[in-house]
Design a protein around this motif. Sequence first.
Motif, PDB file in Angstrom:
ATOM      1  N   PHE A  36      -3.637   6.816   0.000  1.00  0.00           N
ATOM      2  CA  PHE A  36      -4.479   5.626  -0.006  1.00  0.00           C
ATOM      3  C   PHE A  36      -3.447   5.479  -1.911  1.00  0.00           C
ATOM      4  O   PHE A  36      -3.547   4.506  -1.657  1.00  0.00           O
ATOM      5  CB  PHE A  36      -6.254   5.557   0.099  1.00  0.00           C
ATOM      6  CG  PHE A  36      -6.837   4.082  -0.766  1.00  0.00           C
ATOM      7  CD1 PHE A  36      -6.675   3.473  -0.027  1.00  0.00           C
ATOM      8  CD2 PHE A  36      -7.320   4.311  -2.027  1.00  0.00           C
ATOM      9  CE1 PHE A  36      -6.271   1.766   0.069  1.00  0.00           C
ATOM     10  CE2 PHE A  36      -7.641   2.700  -2.710  1.00  0.00           C
ATOM     11  CZ  PHE A  36      -7.695   1.982  -1.809  1.00  0.00           C
ATOM     12  N   ALA A  37      -4.097   6.042  -2.705  1.00  0.00           N
ATOM     13  CA  ALA A  37      -3.722   5.817  -3.730  1.00  0.00           C
ATOM     14  C   ALA A  37      -2.524   5.574  -3.494  1.00  0.00           C
ATOM     15  O   ALA A  37      -1.767   4.663  -4.292  1.00  0.00           O
ATOM     16  CB  ALA A  37      -4.208   6.907  -4.931  1.00  0.00           C
ATOM     17  N   ALA A  38      -1.175   6.595  -3.043  1.00  0.00           N
ATOM     18  CA  ALA A  38      -0.185   6.686  -3.147  1.00  0.00           C
ATOM     19  C   ALA A  38       0.971   5.587  -2.332  1.00  0.00           C
ATOM     20  O   ALA A  38       1.736   4.669  -2.570  1.00  0.00           O
ATOM     21  CB  ALA A  38       0.698   7.569  -2.401  1.00  0.00           C
ATOM     22  N   LEU A  39      -0.097   5.010  -1.508  1.00  0.00           N
ATOM     23  CA  LEU A  39       0.210   3.959  -0.512  1.00  0.00           C
ATOM     24  C   LEU A  39       0.025   2.186  -1.313  1.00  0.00           C
ATOM     25  O   LEU A  39       0.504   1.597  -1.403  1.00  0.00           O
ATOM     26  CB  LEU A  39      -0.131   3.727   0.976  1.00  0.00           C
ATOM     27  CG  LEU A  39      -0.106   2.723   1.925  1.00  0.00           C
ATOM     28  CD1 LEU A  39       1.536   2.563   2.530  1.00  0.00           C
ATOM     29  CD2 LEU A  39      -0.796   2.901   3.193  1.00  0.00           C
ATOM     30  N   PHE A  40      -1.168   2.459  -1.755  1.00  0.00           N
ATOM     31  CA  PHE A  40      -1.501   1.187  -2.508  1.00  0.00           C
ATOM     32  C   PHE A  40      -0.468   1.042  -3.952  1.00  0.00           C
ATOM     33  O   PHE A  40      -0.475  -0.027  -3.365  1.00  0.00           O
ATOM     34  CB  PHE A  40      -2.549   1.394  -3.424  1.00  0.00           C
ATOM     35  CG  PHE A  40      -3.300   0.215  -3.856  1.00  0.00           C
ATOM     36  CD1 PHE A  40      -4.226  -0.439  -2.544  1.00  0.00           C
ATOM     37  CD2 PHE A  40      -3.471   0.010  -4.513  1.00  0.00           C
ATOM     38  CE1 PHE A  40      -5.035  -1.855  -3.820  1.00  0.00           C
ATOM     39  CE2 PHE A  40      -3.946  -1.735  -5.599  1.00  0.00           C
ATOM     40  CZ  PHE A  40      -4.847  -1.940  -4.790  1.00  0.00           C
ATOM     41  N   LYS A  41      -0.324   2.070  -4.343  1.00  0.00           N
ATOM     42  CA  LYS A  41       1.139   1.921  -5.821  1.00  0.00           C
ATOM     43  C   LYS A  41       2.414   1.269  -4.913  1.00  0.00           C
ATOM     44  O   LYS A  41       3.116   0.548  -5.944  1.00  0.00           O
ATOM     45  CB  LYS A  41       1.020   2.905  -6.241  1.00  0.00           C
ATOM     46  CG  LYS A  41       2.190   3.457  -7.493  1.00  0.00           C
ATOM     47  CD  LYS A  41       1.877   3.184  -8.709  1.00  0.00           C
ATOM     48  CE  LYS A  41       2.385   3.186 -10.014  1.00  0.00           C
ATOM     49  NZ  LYS A  41       1.751   2.305 -10.793  1.00  0.00           N
ATOM     50  N   GLU A  42       3.060   1.803  -4.369  1.00  0.00           N
ATOM     51  CA  GLU A  42       4.061   1.902  -4.016  1.00  0.00           C
ATOM     52  C   GLU A  42       3.501  -0.067  -3.281  1.00  0.00           C
ATOM     53  O   GLU A  42       4.514  -0.285  -3.236  1.00  0.00           O
ATOM     54  CB  GLU A  42       3.752   2.590  -1.918  1.00  0.00           C
ATOM     55  CG  GLU A  42       5.517   1.886  -1.352  1.00  0.00           C
ATOM     56  CD  GLU A  42       5.621   2.641  -0.235  1.00  0.00           C
ATOM     57  OE1 GLU A  42       5.678   2.664   1.343  1.00  0.00           O
ATOM     58  OE2 GLU A  42       5.061   4.340  -0.249  1.00  0.00           O
ATOM     59  N   ARG A  43       2.733  -0.355  -2.783  1.00  0.00           N
ATOM     60  CA  ARG A  43       2.922  -2.134  -2.154  1.00  0.00           C
ATOM     61  C   ARG A  43       2.693  -2.656  -3.059  1.00  0.00           C
ATOM     62  O   ARG A  43       2.800  -3.835  -2.694  1.00  0.00           O
ATOM     63  CB  ARG A  43       1.934  -1.686  -1.124  1.00  0.00           C
ATOM     64  CG  ARG A  43       2.019  -1.350   0.513  1.00  0.00           C
ATOM     65  CD  ARG A  43       1.903  -2.077   1.787  1.00  0.00           C
ATOM     66  NE  ARG A  43       1.828  -0.993   2.501  1.00  0.00           N
ATOM     67  CZ  ARG A  43       1.553  -0.812   3.964  1.00  0.00           C
ATOM     68  NH1 ARG A  43       0.130  -1.333   4.239  1.00  0.00           N
ATOM     69  NH2 ARG A  43       1.943  -0.185   4.929  1.00  0.00           N
ATOM     70  N   THR A  44       1.501  -2.200  -3.734  1.00  0.00           N
ATOM     71  CA  THR A  44       1.202  -3.195  -5.210  1.00  0.00           C
ATOM     72  C   THR A  44       1.865  -3.615  -6.096  1.00  0.00           C
ATOM     73  O   THR A  44       1.687  -4.193  -6.787  1.00  0.00           O
ATOM     74  CB  THR A  44      -0.146  -3.089  -4.942  1.00  0.00           C
ATOM     75  OG1 THR A  44      -0.778  -1.981  -5.382  1.00  0.00           O
ATOM     76  CG2 THR A  44      -1.323  -3.787  -3.871  1.00  0.00           C
ATOM     77  N   GLY A  45       2.423  -1.764  -6.439  1.00  0.00           N
ATOM     78  CA  GLY A  45       2.905  -1.415  -8.053  1.00  0.00           C
ATOM     79  C   GLY A  45       1.810  -1.412  -8.515  1.00  0.00           C
ATOM     80  O   GLY A  45       1.949  -1.085 -10.333  1.00  0.00           O
ATOM     81  N   GLU A  46       0.460  -1.565  -8.550  1.00  0.00           N
ATOM     82  CA  GLU A  46      -0.096  -0.935  -9.010  1.00  0.00           C
ATOM     83  C   GLU A  46      -1.369   0.541  -9.095  1.00  0.00           C
ATOM     84  O   GLU A  46      -1.252   0.264  -7.284  1.00  0.00           O
ATOM     85  CB  GLU A  46      -0.890  -1.770 -10.038  1.00  0.00           C
ATOM     86  CG  GLU A  46      -0.806  -2.576 -11.022  1.00  0.00           C
ATOM     87  CD  GLU A  46      -1.116  -4.803 -11.097  1.00  0.00           C
ATOM     88  OE1 GLU A  46      -2.457  -4.275 -11.623  1.00  0.00           O
ATOM     89  OE2 GLU A  46      -1.334  -5.232 -10.474  1.00  0.00           O
ATOM     90  N   THR A  47      -2.125   0.928  -9.565  1.00  0.00           N
ATOM     91  CA  THR A  47      -2.900   1.990  -9.606  1.00  0.00           C
ATOM     92  C   THR A  47      -4.381   1.228  -8.621  1.00  0.00           C
ATOM     93  O   THR A  47      -4.061   0.249  -8.818  1.00  0.00           O
ATOM     94  CB  THR A  47      -3.327   3.214 -10.066  1.00  0.00           C
ATOM     95  OG1 THR A  47      -4.348   1.577 -11.245  1.00  0.00           O
ATOM     96  CG2 THR A  47      -2.100   3.661 -10.480  1.00  0.00           C
TER      97      THR A  47
END
Length: 106
Positions: A28-39
Amino acid sequence: MHELHADLSRPWTVDELARKAGMSRSAFAALFKERTGETPLGYLTAWRMYRAKVLLRDTPLSVQEIAVRVGYDTGTALSRAFSKKEGVSPGVWRNLTHETTRRSSA
């Protein structure tokens, strides 16, 4: 994430957000960062600051009332986070925003 936006006052954790998304914490954290640019928690803090600014600008609510609405336990906790992010306290930010609005409408 809809749940995060719908219930900003909730004390969200990455584990809880990942469970809601049906994913492992790390995925989740990796995908979130990939999609939003933020943690996830960085995004949450930015969203809380945005909502606090809207409430400071558009309502007469106290800093304490705004703090509770945007997920901080106390006005002091919000003030600390707000000052770190914006460089001024919520009260100063509100006054500066209102002064700018008054000058531009004159």
